[in-house]
Design a protein around this motif. Structure first.
Motif, short mmCIF file in Angstrom:
data_model
loop_
_atom_site.label_atom_id
_atom_site.label_comp_id
_atom_site.label_asym_id
_atom_site.label_seq_id
_atom_site.Cartn_x
_atom_site.Cartn_y
_atom_site.Cartn_z
N HIS A 10 0.87 -1.17 0.00
CA HIS A 10 0.00 0.00 0.00
C HIS A 10 0.90 1.22 0.00
CE1 HIS A 10 -3.23 2.79 0.89
NE2 HIS A 10 -2.53 3.26 1.89
N LEU A 11 0.61 2.21 -0.83
CA LEU A 11 1.41 3.42 -0.93
C LEU A 11 0.67 4.57 -0.27
CD1 LEU A 11 2.34 3.13 -4.73
CD2 LEU A 11 3.61 2.25 -2.76
N SER A 12 1.41 5.43 0.44
CA SER A 12 0.78 6.58 1.09
C SER A 12 1.75 7.75 1.13
CB SER A 12 0.32 6.22 2.51
OG SER A 12 1.44 5.95 3.34
N ASN A 13 1.20 8.95 1.30
CA ASN A 13 2.03 10.14 1.43
C ASN A 13 1.32 11.17 2.31
OD1 ASN A 13 0.26 10.36 -1.05
ND2 ASN A 13 1.01 12.48 -0.96
N GLU A 14 2.11 12.09 2.87
CA GLU A 14 1.58 13.09 3.79
C GLU A 14 2.52 14.29 3.77
OE1 GLU A 14 0.43 13.50 8.57
OE2 GLU A 14 1.13 11.61 7.73
N GLY A 15 1.99 15.50 4.06
CA GLY A 15 2.81 16.70 4.07
C GLY A 15 3.40 16.97 2.70
N SER A 16 4.72 17.19 2.65
CA SER A 16 5.38 17.44 1.37
C SER A 16 5.70 16.15 0.62
CB SER A 16 6.69 18.20 1.59
OG SER A 16 7.65 17.36 2.22
N GLY A 17 5.47 15.01 1.26
CA GLY A 17 5.82 13.74 0.66
C GLY A 17 4.98 13.45 -0.57
N GLN A 18 5.65 13.01 -1.63
CA GLN A 18 4.96 12.62 -2.84
C GLN A 18 4.63 11.14 -2.79
OE1 GLN A 18 7.01 13.78 -6.42
NE2 GLN A 18 7.44 15.84 -5.69
N GLU A 19 3.54 10.76 -3.43
CA GLU A 19 3.22 9.34 -3.51
C GLU A 19 4.35 8.62 -4.24
OE1 GLU A 19 0.04 7.06 -6.09
OE2 GLU A 19 -0.90 7.96 -4.33
N ALA A 35 3.70 24.67 6.07
CA ALA A 35 3.40 25.39 7.31
C ALA A 35 2.24 24.79 8.09
CB ALA A 35 3.12 26.86 7.00
N ASP A 36 1.29 24.18 7.38
CA ASP A 36 0.11 23.64 8.06
C ASP A 36 0.25 22.15 8.37
OD1 ASP A 36 0.09 22.92 5.38
OD2 ASP A 36 -2.10 22.96 5.22
N LYS A 37 1.46 21.59 8.22
CA LYS A 37 1.68 20.17 8.48
C LYS A 37 2.79 20.00 9.54
CE LYS A 37 -1.20 18.93 5.23
NZ LYS A 37 -2.50 18.26 5.54
N VAL A 38 2.83 18.81 10.14
CA VAL A 38 3.84 18.53 11.16
C VAL A 38 4.79 17.41 10.74
CG1 VAL A 38 2.40 19.35 13.04
CG2 VAL A 38 2.30 16.94 12.38
N LYS A 39 4.49 16.72 9.66
CA LYS A 39 5.35 15.62 9.23
C LYS A 39 5.24 15.43 7.73
CE LYS A 39 3.11 12.86 11.93
NZ LYS A 39 2.62 11.69 12.71
N ASP A 40 6.22 14.72 7.19
CA ASP A 40 6.26 14.43 5.76
C ASP A 40 6.49 12.93 5.59
OD1 ASP A 40 6.43 17.34 4.79
OD2 ASP A 40 8.15 17.18 6.16
#
Length: 213
Positions: free
Chosen positions: A57-66, A89-94
């Motif tokens: 399963h692939l996932s991403n969050e913040g600046s992280g790209q899929e 600025a509105d995220k805490v993790k990548d």
């Protein structure tokens, strides 16, 4: 950690020996499955599939790209690429992650093999840059992880509760070339981890690799 991390072949294997018996070297146990990016595709729903079997399963969050499958000229093959940048600025993790449907059981010896390329311009910092994690159900932080830390090192980390953080072993992690990475680990109260880089043992330690209780 801004920049790309590339992975080519991913192998998950379980050693033939059970707890208390002599474990097989990483990659020498029973092969559960192997996937290469040349045989895979990123399908709808962020599933990386090989044939009809759902393996990741692939996932991403913040600046992280899929994670993406891209062509790599140095290998003359497709690879899986992961990229993160500065935290918005509105995220805490990548996060740019690939989750393996492995069903890792405690008190058994498992092996994970990767071919990894980290470009020379990627900086390691001490801000939670995890390359591999093995989670435990119903807890926040993984009891076992392989992190990348400044100035260009790896750190094998164990946790037995949310407040603990113990570096089991550390050392140099090469950048700018493909690296063969093998991990042999046993999750549990009597845990153990062994790690190879390019066929050389760089860690061989007993550790608690589970949360208390």
């Amino acid at each position: 950690m801004a920049g790309w991390i590339y992975m080519w072949t991913l192998v998950v294997a379980m050693a033939v020996a059970a707890l208390g018996a002599q474990a097989q070297p990483a990659g020498k146990g029973k092969l559960l499955y192997e996937i290469t990016a040349d045989d895979g595709a990123v399908a709808r729903g962020a599933q990386l599939t090989q044939g009809k079997a759902k393996t990741f399963h692939l996932s991403n969050e913040g600046s992280g790209q899929e994670p993406q499958i891209v062509w790599d000229e140095t290998r003359h093959s497709n690879v899986i690429a992961f990229k993160v940048g500065p935290t918005p600025a509105d995220k805490v993790k990548d996060r740019s992650e690939l989750h393996i449907y492995s069903g890792v059981d405690f008190d058994k010896t498992w092996a994970l093999g990767l071919k990894v390329f980290i470009p020379p311009g990627v900086e390691f910092t001490n801000n939670w840059h995890s390359l591999v994690q093995c989670p435990q159900a119903n807890v926040l932080n993984p009891p076992f992880s392989l992190s990348l830390v400044a100035p260009g090192k790896f750190a094998l980390v164990s946790r037995s509760d949310e407040d603990s953080y113990k570096v089991i072993e550390g050392g140099d992690f090469p950048k700018g070339r493909w690296v063969d990475l093998e991990l042999e680990f046993r999750m549990g109260g009597a845990g153990h981890v062994k790690m190879w880089l390019d066929g050389k043992v760089v860690a061989d330690k007993d550790a608690i690799l589970r949360y208390k209780g």
